[in-house]
Structure formats: structure tokens, C-alpha cells
Write an enzyme that holds these catalytic residues in place. Structure first.
Site, short mmCIF file in Angstrom:
data_model
loop_
_atom_site.label_atom_id
_atom_site.label_comp_id
_atom_site.label_asym_id
_atom_site.label_seq_id
_atom_site.Cartn_x
_atom_site.Cartn_y
_atom_site.Cartn_z
N VAL A 1 1.13 4.95 5.09
CA VAL A 1 0.60 3.90 5.96
C VAL A 1 1.69 2.88 6.27
O VAL A 1 1.80 2.38 7.39
CB VAL A 1 -0.61 3.22 5.29
CG1 VAL A 1 -1.10 2.04 6.13
CG2 VAL A 1 -1.74 4.23 5.10
N GLY A 2 2.54 2.58 5.29
CA GLY A 2 3.62 1.63 5.50
C GLY A 2 4.59 2.08 6.58
O GLY A 2 5.08 1.26 7.37
N GLY B 1 0.82 -1.20 0.00
CA GLY B 1 0.00 0.00 0.00
C GLY B 1 0.85 1.25 0.00
O GLY B 1 2.01 1.24 -0.43
N SER B 2 0.29 2.32 0.51
CA SER B 2 0.95 3.62 0.44
C SER B 2 2.14 3.70 1.40
O SER B 2 2.20 3.01 2.42
CB SER B 2 -0.05 4.73 0.79
OG SER B 2 -0.35 4.72 2.17
N THR B 3 3.06 4.57 1.05
CA THR B 3 4.25 4.75 1.88
C THR B 3 3.90 5.31 3.25
O THR B 3 4.47 4.90 4.26
CB THR B 3 5.25 5.67 1.16
OG1 THR B 3 5.67 5.03 -0.05
CG2 THR B 3 6.47 5.96 2.02
N CYS C 1 1.61 0.51 -8.42
CA CYS C 1 2.76 1.06 -7.70
C CYS C 1 3.99 1.18 -8.60
O CYS C 1 4.84 2.04 -8.39
CB CYS C 1 3.09 0.19 -6.48
SG CYS C 1 3.48 -1.53 -6.88
N GLU D 1 5.73 -3.36 0.93
CA GLU D 1 5.84 -3.06 -0.50
C GLU D 1 5.01 -1.82 -0.72
O GLU D 1 3.78 -1.87 -0.68
CB GLU D 1 5.35 -4.24 -1.32
CG GLU D 1 5.89 -4.25 -2.75
CD GLU D 1 5.04 -3.44 -3.70
OE1 GLU D 1 5.45 -2.29 -4.01
OE2 GLU D 1 3.99 -3.91 -4.13
#
Length: 487
Positions: free
Chosen positions: A236-237, A232-234, A288, A254
Site C-alpha cells: 500500500v505504501g 502500514g504495509s509496503t 512492523c 513507515e
């Protein structure tokens, strides 16, 4: 799909020790192309996650103890069922996620390959013998299951990006809790649960619980979940990585990308624009690995941009369920408005629209922007939409600097007639994947996949990488007779 409104076993349910009502209630499935409600899913609550984690913990050991050939047989059965149900799964992917038919078909085949690869994993060597300095001692290092693996999958390639973690994690003896995005919960979760259920996977080994941030947070923080695999998004990561770091929990991230195609002065412009169009516009750019920056040598930049714009104008946009189109709808209005704001902001800063730049509903035209400089939003941000910004460079060194100016480091591509030149540049580019004379959107099930920097924490998926990622290493030493020590 004529039977989409009919009663399904998964209707308004989650999958956790069978099909059951969710404590978090229900949500409608809305088709982005039409706005039509086409189903109802269950939404998991933190209480649902807690019950799933306890159940998965209880079921995991017996699953890991099952003979490897029996585990492999279940994975192969799931692969067969996936193929047998391709029409149903693909139509849900088209209607629920806005996929074109070709994209849905490719995604299902890629998920099938993931299952077949996973079925072969349990029979591979799961350890190694190391020498010992102590006479009579044998050192064995082996892979053991993590226990319970939490998988948080995105909406854009929901079937493949869920299966990429679920299949190897299960094959290696883990139990899994999959949280698909509510926008793709049927194609990316509930149909997958039915496949594994019918393939004979024991109860409690797999749980599929759709939900939003609160559901995901409960999964990440649960003490009985030993690993999180997140795509997912950076932003949230980063948060998930912080939580897992404090809990000393294994994590695979990822994340996003702002991927560049570098077109050198000796490149085949026709081939390079084909790669550029495919990488920028496939699945409406909602990938992505999307080719989000087109870095082109000044000597051919005008030709490249003009030909790319021709390709963009030739692409059909519409409802992929009942029309033959190249691009379907964006996933929601928020994404559309964000994309359009990036385009408009860049145009106000001096970029020129050579194609597209307009939308109707959630259908955004494939867009080519020329004259994009490194200070513009279209260069700096991950667009995640069908937009191809073209930026000019004058030397190989400048091209490398432009690629590496982004915090992201997922994928890159280089077009050149000199393989040695391309390889030399690839070693200087900070990206987890570099493709020479190709585009940025690539996936092969047996090759390690992942990014650097803000794009994630390395090549975590594919082939041997899976065996290390979804297990822990245990050292076992053995001596025939007990060792006697000085005290």
C-alpha cells in the site's frame, strides 16, 4: 468495560466539525478475542473526506497564527486528558485490538510522551540566518506549515502510531485529517478526537474519519491535502508513494519489515534469547519491527533455539481482557491463516517446529522454527505473527549478507560481548535502526525513527526530524532599500 454498549458521543459517528453521521454508513466494532460486537463506528466516504479537507483548509491558517504558547497549552491539556482517561482508552485498546494490558499501558504512556514532546516544539527555533554575498541583504530560512496533513494509521499500535504524526503536525500549525483503521477506530481515533476536542482544539483543525481503502484513497488524492503520513504495509505504501509523487505531494512512509537479530558466537545466550522472545512474541508479533529472523552463529545455534523454545512454551495465550496472559488474539482470521500458511509451508520445506505451530480461534501459540534456510517462506516473508525462525550462519560476513538479503530495511539487532565488533557490523547493515545487545522493537519519542529500502523513506519521526517532516522550508531575503538592477 461495563459501559461499552452505552451511548457515547462518538457512537456511529465521525469527527469532522463536531460529531456527525458519516456518509459512508456504519460498522460494528468486533472484539477479536470473543467475536462479540462491542460498539459501532461511522465509516467515512470520499464525500466526507472532501468536506473535511475543505474545512481543515479554512481552519488551518487561524490555528497556525495562534500564539505558540497557546498552541502548546492545548497540546499539554490533551496530554493531561489522555492520562486522566487512561483506564477507558486502555480497555478499548485491549478489547478492540487484542492488546495485553501491559502493552496498552505502555502504548498510552508513549502517546503521552509524544504529546509532551509536541507541546515543546512550537517554542523551538523555527529558522536560521544565512550570510549573503549582497551587501545589506539578510537571508532567513524558516519552517512554515504544510497546511493540511493526512494521517493514515494502522491497527496494531493505533494510539501511538496515530499520535506520532498527529501531535507534531498540529503543534507545528497544520490541520490534520486522521484516518484510523476500522479495526482500531475507537482506541486509535475517536477517543483521541474527544481528547483534543475537550482540550480546546479549535473546530476544523482535526478531523477523525475511519474508513477502508476508498476513504484512504480519497484522502491521498485530495488536492487540498498537502502531505500524507502513512504507516502500514509496503504494498500500500508503494501505491501511496506513486500517487503523491505524481501530485508532487509530501509523503512520509513507515512500512513493513523483516527484521533480524544477529547472535554472534560470543553472545550471552540467555540474554539473547530474552531479546529474541520479546522481539518475536510481543503483541503476538503484530509489529512492523518484530524480530522476524533469528540469525545465530552455528556454534551456539542449538542452545539458542532450545532456550528460545523453552521461553515460548512458558508464555500464556488467551483473552487479555479477563486473563493474565502474555499473548492475546490475532486481529482477524485472514492474518491467522496467512501466518499458519507460512509456518506450514516452511515445515514442508524442512524446518522443524520446536514450539507452537498451533492455534485455537484467533489465538496462535508462540512458535519457534529451527533449520530455516534463506529459501523458505519463514525467512523471506514478513510474518507479522508470533513466529521465530532460526537460521544458522558461520561468519560475520555471512551474517551481514543474510540480513541484507531482504528488501526490507527497518530494524536489526546484534548480540555480542564486543561493542566495537557490534558497531562495525552495524555500519554494514542496511537498516534504519540497529540495536546492539537489545532487540528490534524499540521506540523513543525524541529519536528519529524510520527505515530504508522497502521499509520506508527514512527517519521521519522523532525529535528534530518532526520539525523538518511536517513543515516546508521557506527562504525569505530582506534588504533595507530596494536593489537597483541594470535593466
Amino acid at each position: 468495560m461495563s459501559n461499552m454498549r452505552n451511548s457515547h458521543v462518538w457512537n456511529a459517528c465521525i469527527y469532522s466539525n463536531g460529531w456527525q453521521a458519516a456518509a459512508g454508513g456504519t460498522a460494528y466494532v468486533t472484539e477479536p478475542a470473543t467475536g462479540e460486537r462491542i460498539g459501532t463506528i461511522g465509516i467515512g466516504s470520499p464525500e466526507d473526506i472532501d468536506q473535511a479537507a475543505l474545512s481543515a483548509t479554512q481552519a488551518q491558517q487561524a490555528w497556525a497564527d495562534m500564539p505558540f504558547d497557546q498552541r502548546a497549552a492545548i497540546m499539554r491539556a490533551a496530554a493531561r486528558l489522555l492520562k486522566d482517561r487512561a483506564e477507558e482508552i486502555n480497555e478499548w485498546n485491549i478489547r478492540e485490538c487484542g492488546s495485553t494490558r501491559a502493552k496498552a499501558e505502555w502504548e498510552l504512556h508513549a502517546a503521552y510522551e509524544q504529546l509532551q514532546m509536541a507541546a515543546a516544539m512550537p517554542m523551538q527555533p523555527d529558522g536560521a540566518l544565512y550570510p549573503s554575498a549582497i551587501p545589506g541583504r539578510m537571508n532567513l530560512c524558516r519552517h512554515v506549515p504544510v497546511g493540511v496533513v493526512g494521517v493514515i494509521a494502522p491497527w496494531n499500535f493505533p494510539l501511538l502510531l496515530g499520535m506520532r504524526s498527529v501531535a507534531p503536525a498540529l503543534a507545528l500549525g497544520n490541520a490534520v485529517i486522521l484516518k484510523p483503521d476500522p479495526q482500531s477506530a475507537v482506541a486509535g481515533g475517536l477517543l483521541l478526537a474527544k481528547v483534543f476536542e475537550d482540550a480546546g482544539l479549535p473546530a476544523g483543525v482535526l478531523h477523525v474519519i475511519p474508513g477502508g481503502p476508498a476513504t484512504g484513497d480519497a484522502l491521498v488524492r485530495h488536492p487540498k491535502v498537502g502531505m500524507i503520513s502513512f504507516t502500514g504495509s509496503t504494498g500500500v505504501g508503494r501505491s501511496i508513494g506513486e500517487i503523491c509523487g505524481r501530485m508532487l505531494k509530501k509523503v512520509a512512509l513507515e512500512l513493513g519489515g523483516n527484521n533480524a537479530i544477529v547472535v554472534l558466537d560470543d553472545a550471552d545466550v540467555e540474554a539473547a534469547t530474552s531479546s529474541g522472545a520479546w522481539g518475536a512474541f510481543l503483541h503476538q508479533g503484530q509489529i512492523c519491527m518484530q524480530t522476524g529472523r533469528h540469525l545465530v552463529h552455528r556454534s551456539i545455534a542449538e542452545r539458542y533455539a532450545a532456550r528460545l523454545a523453552e521461553r515460548a512454551r512458558s508464555l500464556a495465550v488467551g483473552n487479555p481482557f479477563n486473563e493474565h496472559v502474555h499473548l492475546g488474539p490475532l486481529i482477524n482470521e485472514k492474518q491467522r491463516d496467512r501466518i499458519h500458511d507460512i509456518v506450514q509451508t516452511s515445515v514442508k520445506a524442512g524446518a522443524a517446529v520446536l514450539a507452537g505451530g498451533r492455534f485455537t480461534g484467533l489465538f496462535y501459540e508462540p512458535t519457534v522454527l529451527a533449520g530455516v534456510s534463506p529459501d523458505m517462506a519463514a525467512f523471506q516473508e514478513e510474518i507479522f505473527g508470533p513466529v521465530a525462525p532460526v537460521t544458522v550462519f558461520d561468519s560475520d560476513d555471512e551474517a551481514v549478507a543474510l540480513v541484507n538479503s531482504s528488501d526490507y530495511g527497518l530494524a536489526a539487532a546484534i548480540h555480542t560481548q564486543s561493542i566495537s565488533r557490534g558497531l562495525a557490523l552495524s555500519s554494514r547493515i542496511r537498516a534504519g535502526m540497529v540495536h546492539i545487545n537489545d532487540q528490534t522493537v524499540n521506540n523513543e519519542f525524541h529519536v528519529p525513527f524510520g527505515g530504508m529500502g522497502a521499509s520506508g523513506n527514512g527517519g521521519r519521526f522523532g525529535g528534530p526530524a518532526n520539525a523538518h517532516e511536517f513543515t516546508q522550508t521557506q527562504w525569505v531575503s530582506v534588504t533595507d532599500k530596494p536593489i537597483r538592477y541594470p535593466f
